[in-house]
Design a protein around this motif. Structure first.
Motif, PDB file in Angstrom:
ATOM      1  N   ILE A   1       0.863  -1.194   0.000  1.00  9.74           N
ATOM      2  CA  ILE A   1       0.000   0.000   0.000  1.00  9.74           C
ATOM      3  C   ILE A   1       0.891   1.234   0.000  1.00  9.74           C
ATOM      4  N   PRO A   2       0.703   2.126  -0.973  1.00 13.09           N
ATOM      5  CA  PRO A   2       1.580   3.297  -1.101  1.00 13.09           C
ATOM      6  C   PRO A   2       1.572   4.202   0.138  1.00 13.09           C
ATOM      7  N   ASN A   3       2.743   4.675   0.507  1.00 10.01           N
ATOM      8  CA  ASN A   3       2.909   5.600   1.620  1.00 10.01           C
ATOM      9  C   ASN A   3       2.037   6.849   1.434  1.00 10.01           C
ATOM     10  N   ASP A   4       1.882   7.302   0.209  1.00 10.42           N
ATOM     11  CA  ASP A   4       1.086   8.504  -0.068  1.00 10.42           C
ATOM     12  C   ASP A   4      -0.353   8.370   0.411  1.00 10.42           C
TER      13      ASP A   4
ATOM     14  N   ASN B   1      -3.634  12.155   6.888  1.00  8.64           N
ATOM     15  CA  ASN B   1      -4.827  11.537   7.475  1.00  8.64           C
ATOM     16  C   ASN B   1      -4.403  10.630   8.622  1.00  8.64           C
ATOM     17  N   GLN B   2      -5.364  10.216   9.386  1.00 12.31           N
ATOM     18  CA  GLN B   2      -5.119   9.375  10.557  1.00 12.31           C
ATOM     19  C   GLN B   2      -5.478   7.909  10.308  1.00 12.31           C
TER      20      GLN B   2
ATOM     21  N   LYS C   1       0.562   1.170  14.295  1.00 17.55           N
ATOM     22  CA  LYS C   1       0.301   2.501  13.737  1.00 17.55           C
ATOM     23  C   LYS C   1       1.547   3.023  13.026  1.00 17.55           C
ATOM     24  N   ASP C   2       2.714   2.700  13.593  1.00 19.22           N
ATOM     25  CA  ASP C   2       3.972   3.216  13.066  1.00 19.22           C
ATOM     26  C   ASP C   2       4.382   2.539  11.759  1.00 19.22           C
ATOM     27  N   SER C   3       4.411   1.209  11.740  1.00 18.90           N
ATOM     28  CA  SER C   3       4.860   0.505  10.536  1.00 18.90           C
ATOM     29  C   SER C   3       3.728   0.297   9.534  1.00 18.90           C
ATOM     30  N   ARG C   4       2.470   0.532   9.979  1.00 17.56           N
ATOM     31  CA  ARG C   4       1.297   0.374   9.117  1.00 17.56           C
ATOM     32  C   ARG C   4       1.245  -1.036   8.523  1.00 17.56           C
ATOM     33  N   ASN C   5       1.486  -2.014   9.377  1.00 15.22           N
ATOM     34  CA  ASN C   5       1.530  -3.391   8.907  1.00 15.22           C
ATOM     35  C   ASN C   5       1.230  -4.337  10.059  1.00 15.22           C
TER      36      ASN C   5
END
Length: 127
Positions: A14-17, A22-23, A112-116
């Motif tokens: 999933i792209p960082n952009d 957003n939260q 939340k930090d690594s988004r994974n």
């Protein structure tokens, strides 16, 4: 257990952009929606926010004469093991025991930090 690397790779793609300004990464529903979309695309029998007498199972998937019960939690950095423990504490498997099928309890922690996915615990209950 084979699902963990699959979902880790899916979230890594999933792209960082998409997280910018957003939260989104803080909300359990975001991560749960990705899991739901994957199983829904396969055409499986999925039950979301599946109500029991002690709470709600985040997601139940009925597939191939087996039951998969998912609980999702968003954590700061490291897994805390609360997702799997909630499934056990609330007795979520009880709703499906009469089916006589193996029930897989799956606790998934997202950072939340690594988004994974940072935690993925599986326990199988044989009836």
């Amino acid at each position: 257990a084979g699902l963990e690397p699959l979902f880790h790779a899916l979230f890594a793609g999933i792209p960082n952009d998409w997280y910018r300004k957003n939260q989104l990464a803080q909300f359990e529903g975001y991560y749960a929606s990705i899991f739901y979309s994957y199983f829904a695309a396969l055409g499986l029998d999925i039950r979301l926010e599946d109500t029991t007498n002690h709470g709600r199972i985040d997601m139940a998937v009925l597939f191939n004469n087996e039951v998969l019960l998912f609980e999702f939690k968003v954590v700061e950095l490291t897994p805390q093991g609360k997702a799997l423990q909630q499934i056990k504490d609330k007795g979520y498997a009880d709703k499906y025991r009469a089916r006589g099928e193996p029930i897989h309890l799956i606790g998934v922690d997202f950072s939340k930090d690594s988004r994974n996915v940072v935690g993925f615990e599986v326990e199988t209950v044989h009836v």
